[in-house]
Design an enzyme around this catalytic site. Structure first.
Site, PDB file in Angstrom:
ATOM      1  N   ASP A  91     -46.735  -3.839  50.158  1.00 51.58           N
ATOM      2  CA  ASP A  91     -45.596  -3.924  51.079  1.00 51.58           C
ATOM      3  C   ASP A  91     -45.606  -5.300  51.714  1.00 51.58           C
ATOM      4  OD1 ASP A  91     -43.414  -3.219  52.896  1.00 51.58           O
ATOM      5  OD2 ASP A  91     -43.895  -1.157  52.350  1.00 51.58           O
ATOM      6  N   HIS A  95     -39.762  -5.389  49.974  1.00 55.86           N
ATOM      7  CA  HIS A  95     -41.045  -5.014  50.575  1.00 55.86           C
ATOM      8  C   HIS A  95     -42.184  -5.762  49.876  1.00 55.86           C
ATOM      9  CE1 HIS A  95     -39.951  -1.873  53.453  1.00 55.86           C
ATOM     10  NE2 HIS A  95     -39.062  -1.412  52.577  1.00 55.86           N
ATOM     11  N   GLU A 122     -34.793  -0.310  50.234  1.00 51.44           N
ATOM     12  CA  GLU A 122     -34.450  -1.204  51.347  1.00 51.44           C
ATOM     13  C   GLU A 122     -34.367  -2.693  50.986  1.00 51.44           C
ATOM     14  OE1 GLU A 122     -35.915   1.431  55.107  1.00 51.44           O
ATOM     15  OE2 GLU A 122     -37.440   0.139  54.252  1.00 51.44           O
TER      16      GLU A 122
HETATM   17  C1  TNX Z   1     -38.761   3.503  55.612  1.00 45.94           C
HETATM   18  S1  TNX Z   1     -39.350   5.464  53.406  1.00 45.94           S
HETATM   19  C2  TNX Z   1     -39.530   2.929  54.616  1.00 45.94           C
HETATM   20  C3  TNX Z   1     -40.875   2.431  54.915  1.00 45.94           C
HETATM   21  C4  TNX Z   1     -41.195   2.544  56.373  1.00 45.94           C
HETATM   22  C5  TNX Z   1     -40.709   3.896  56.882  1.00 45.94           C
HETATM   23  C6  TNX Z   1     -41.068   4.164  58.304  1.00 45.94           C
HETATM   24  C7  TNX Z   1     -39.177   4.158  52.638  1.00 45.94           C
HETATM   25  C8  TNX Z   1     -38.976   4.279  51.220  1.00 45.94           C
HETATM   26  N1  TNX Z   1     -39.177   2.975  53.294  1.00 45.94           N
HETATM   27  O1  TNX Z   1     -41.008   1.095  54.466  1.00 45.94           O
HETATM   28  O2  TNX Z   1     -42.553   2.409  56.547  1.00 45.94           O
HETATM   29  O3  TNX Z   1     -39.312   3.937  56.751  1.00 45.94           O
HETATM   30  O4  TNX Z   1     -40.837   5.521  58.630  1.00 45.94           O
END
Ligand code: TNX
Length: 777
Positions: A207, A282, A347
């Site tokens: 990440d 990430h 994301e």
């Molecule tokens: C979203 S869940 C993210 C993570 C974060 C999390 C915190 C996901 C696929 N991505 O990178 O840590 O929310 O709750």
């Protein structure tokens, strides 16, 4: 625990679990509490006991012996018994554990029949034998989970169990990037997963804030990418930006040897370790190590905390990105034999892709018209590579955007919608919705819990989770492989805190994923989970007792000008007692049965009682009565329909909101100011107004920037008696605050309060104003 004898007749044929046992069994219960988690799918109680003694031997062939080895080692260590394994066909022994191959049983299923001389286990695969033995452990006293040898007698109740899992994917994810978990903790977690009959450990190895897996071909991934500037003392969102080359000392990584050891240890416990190598977003840690992986190759540091939006992502145009990823995945596949390789996919903010010449060129050549299609191209290309190596790709539900790769499996985290959509398209899915199984969310009243990542998923809510959505067709439901909880680690500074967030919620999840819905029962689970707590204690697990915490929910009786306070915790049948006023909470406390009526400012304390004594944390709250209670409030600016609090009387009902902004006490205004008028009918002498507010900048809730108080004797001709200003200050935590406006004592009939909304946050987003109570004195 069970005082009455129970009589059970179970028709195994209906359950379809076991061909050879298709007969009615009517057995009489013993007095022994049988508290197995997850709840077996069929269980018949018997009478009498089987004792583990020096004479007890195990009859098993070599592969059966291997399957139960981890549990056997534990049993031997704890009991001090030999428990010799005999592979030879001999006359029945006086006391034996017999393992028998039964291919009519389901994968991972088993039957367990215990009489006074024999524990007879049938299974079809090694997982079945292992799980039967895990159940055997849970039929022994909780002290069997202790770490040291105990000199006591070990007996198991006579019974019969037929058991098999509802789902094939029963997972937990550990986020090693945001908090680096050492190998030993991961091994411990594997043992604990096996105890819960969970079979997938998903390791989030990459990440923004840390790259955690050694890749021999790209040493800088761990030399640079595994380390960040130590700002662990600051709130995740308050950590300062860093530059390439800043002194980075916090972090670590697992070597390929470590990971192979983890994989083997897990495999011996029927756990598949699924590695996650995030892409295309990430990945700041990788870009910090090799800036050429990004579109514009700008050097960056590994961020110490929050990154949002995530724009430093892999370039989708350059061929070298794919060479790099294929090299990395090749090494990953050598370490992890898992069927699935998780590639993240969540994301990504694709602003760079829109202006990067390489990405634009790629879109042209591949005839992609939208930027989401470029992400889809990226994932499909990686999938091809994985499939060519006989692996399956799994990714977060964003991989649906721009079109799913042909054989991809979706892990649905933004609710279950993405999962359902993927299932509709004929893809397999694992349900992991943030609403129920994000173990970084709060599990108890936010004011009393250690800092977590917002959200609220108490034990009972995890228990309500069902990976199969009610509106799914049978065909769609068949694509649901199972479910998974995720422990994101932004707010997990220690392994102790990790345990606190995982247990006992993992017990609830285990039952969701293993036990058939008709066998699930919250009331029964809440009894069994208390025995699980005993086991956790023996294992030294720092589990949470949040489900015991008392919370108050109250209603206002406007006619009686009274507040009725109801007390509860998550477990039914808790002995709650309370005292009013300054008194200590002791044996003289009053047993709580029905809501307590209060008519004046009162200090209330309550506690759970066991054996006549208070145990656990004491609930303390002061219900503050004031001159506004129960009076009519007029709204010149209506509150937002998503945050109505407790309705029209919410601001004058004495009830205070908590740091959990969903608790039903907060009224919210989005960009609007709050402007209200309270009619005190005839008149009151006022000298102070307090405005109760919440700030939680993560979800865009900000304190008011100014408050004005105006009063009038008649309802018209208001005059301003006081005002305060409070400019914006950046803050990482959720904070509760009463803003106080004092003024000359004045005889008034109506009071008008205007609280100014920040309107736009520094991030440019719309800001919320949250108010729970207007206290008039
Ligand atoms: C979203 S869940 C993210 C993570 C974060 C999390 C915190 C996901 C696929 N991505 O990178 O840590 O929310 O709750």
């Amino acid at each position: 625990m069970r005082s009455k004898k129970l009589y059970f007749i179970v028709f195994l044929a209906c359950l379809g679990l076991c061909q050879s046992c298709q007969k009615e069994i009517a057995l009489v219960a013993t007095e022994t509490p049988i508290h197995i988690i997850p709840q077996p799918n069929a269980l018949q109680y018997g009478e009498g006991y089987f004792s583990l003694t020096e004479d007890t031997q195990i009859r098993a062939n070599a592969s059966q012996k291997k399957a139960i080895e981890p549990v056997l080692a534990k049993l031997r260590r704890l009991t001090g018994l030999n428990l010799m394994v005999r592979t030879d066909e001999q006359q029945p022994m006086v006391s034996q554990i017999t393992l028998i191959q039964n291919d009519s049983l389901q994968n991972e299923g088993y039957t367990l029949q215990i009489n006074e001389h024999e524990i007879r286990i049938e299974a079809h695969d090694s997982a079945g034998y292992l799980y039967a033995m895990e159940t055997v452990l849970q039929l022994l006293p909780a002290t069997i989970f202790s770490t040291t040898h105990l000199d006591t007698s070990w007996t198991l109740p006579v019974l019969a169990i037929q058991d098999a899992p509802r789902f094939q994917w029963r997972g937990l994810m550990l986020d090693l990037s945001r908090h680096f978990f050492e190998k030993d903790y991961i091994l411990k977690t594997i043992d604990r997963l096996a105890l819960h009959k969970m079979n997938v450990l998903h390791l989030h190895l990459v990440d923004d804030q840390g790259w955690r897996i050694e890749i021999k071909k790209y040493p800088k991934l761990t030399e640079v990418g595994a380390w960040r500037v130590d700002q662990e003392d600051k709130h995740w969102s308050a950590r300062l930006p860093v530059k390439a080359g800043d002194r980075a000392t916090y972090g670590g990584f697992l070597t390929q040897e470590d990971l192979k050891e983890i994989v083997a240890y897990a495999a011996a416990r029927n756990i598949e370790v699924v590695p996650e190598i995030e892409m295309p977003a990430h990945v700041s840690s990788a870009i910090a190590a090799y800036p050429s992986l990004s579109c514009f190759e700008t050097p960056i540091g590994v961020p110490s905390g929050s990154v949002w939006p995530i724009t430093d992502i892999y370039c989708a145009g350059k061929e070298s990105t794919f060479t790099f990823l294929e090299d990395v995945l090749t090494e990953v596949m050598e370490i992890f034999p898992s069927k699935y390789i998780h590639i993240g996919g969540d994301e990504a903010t694709k602003t760079n892709w829109k202006i990067c010449p390489h990405c634009q060129q790629r879109m042209k050549t591949e005839q992609l018209h939208e930027i989401d299609q470029l992400q889809s191209y990226f994932i499909k290309r990686i999938e091809k590579f994985l499939v060519a190596h006989d692996r399956r790709l799994i990714g977060w539900d964003e991989i649906l955007e721009g079109g799913l790769a042909p054989e991809a499996t979706v892990m649905s985290w933004r609710g279950t919608k993405g999962g359902q959509e993927a299932a509709k398209q004929g893809h397999d899915v694992v349900m992991s919705p943030g609403s129920h199984v994000y173990f970084d969310h709060y599990q108890g009243p936010q004011n009393e819990e250690p800092l977590a990542n917002g959200g609220f998923s108490p034990l009972s809510k995890v228990y309500q989770f069902d990976p199969v959505v009610a509106s799914m067709t049978q065909e769609e439901a068949a694509h649901v492989l199972g479910g998974q909880a995720n422990l994101w680690a932004e707010f997990i500074p220690t392994t102790d805190q990790s345990e606190y967030m995982i247990y006992p919620r993992l017990a609830a999840l285990a039952e969701v994923l293993w036990t058939q819905p008709e066998r699930k029962d919250w009331v029964d689970f809440s009894t069994r989970v208390k025995t699980q707590f005993e086991r956790y204690k023996e294992l030294g697990i720092n589990y949470a007792e949040s489900a015991y915490l008392i919370t108050a929910s109250s209603t206002v009786d406007l006619q009686r000008k009274a507040v009725n306070v109801a007390l509860q915790n998550e477990f039914p049948d808790t002995d709650i007692r309370y005292v009013l006023g300054d008194q200590e909470i002791d044996e003289t406390a009053i047993s709580y049965h029905t809501p307590i009526e209060l008519k004046e400012t009162t200090l209330l304390k309550a506690s759970r009682f066991e054996d006549g004594k208070p145990v656990g944390r004491v609930f303390v709250d002061t219900i503050v009565f004031h001159k506004g209670v129960g009076h009519q409030v007029q709204y010149s600016t209506p509150y937002h329909k998503s945050y109505p609090g407790a309705g029209e009387t919410s601001l004058v009902n004495t009830l205070r909101g908590t740091k959990n902004f969903h608790d039903g006490q907060w009224q919210g205004w989005l960009e609007d100011d709050m402007e209200i008028t309270i009619d005190l009918g005839p008149t009151e002498l006022l000298r102070q107004v307090k405005v109760g507010a919440l700030e939680n900048q993560g979800p865009d809730i900000y304190f008011p920037t100014a408050i004005e108080v105006w009063v009038a004797k008649s309802g018209v001709d208001f005059k301003k008696v006081g005002a305060i200003e409070r400019p914006f200050v950046s803050s990482g935590d959720a904070v509760l605050k009463d803003f106080v406006i004092d003024f000359e004592p004045t005889e008034v009939r109506t009071v008008k309060i205007i609280a100014t909304n920040l309107k736009k946050s520094p991030k440019g987003t719309s800001s919320w104003l949250f108010i729970d109570e207007i206290i008039l004195k």
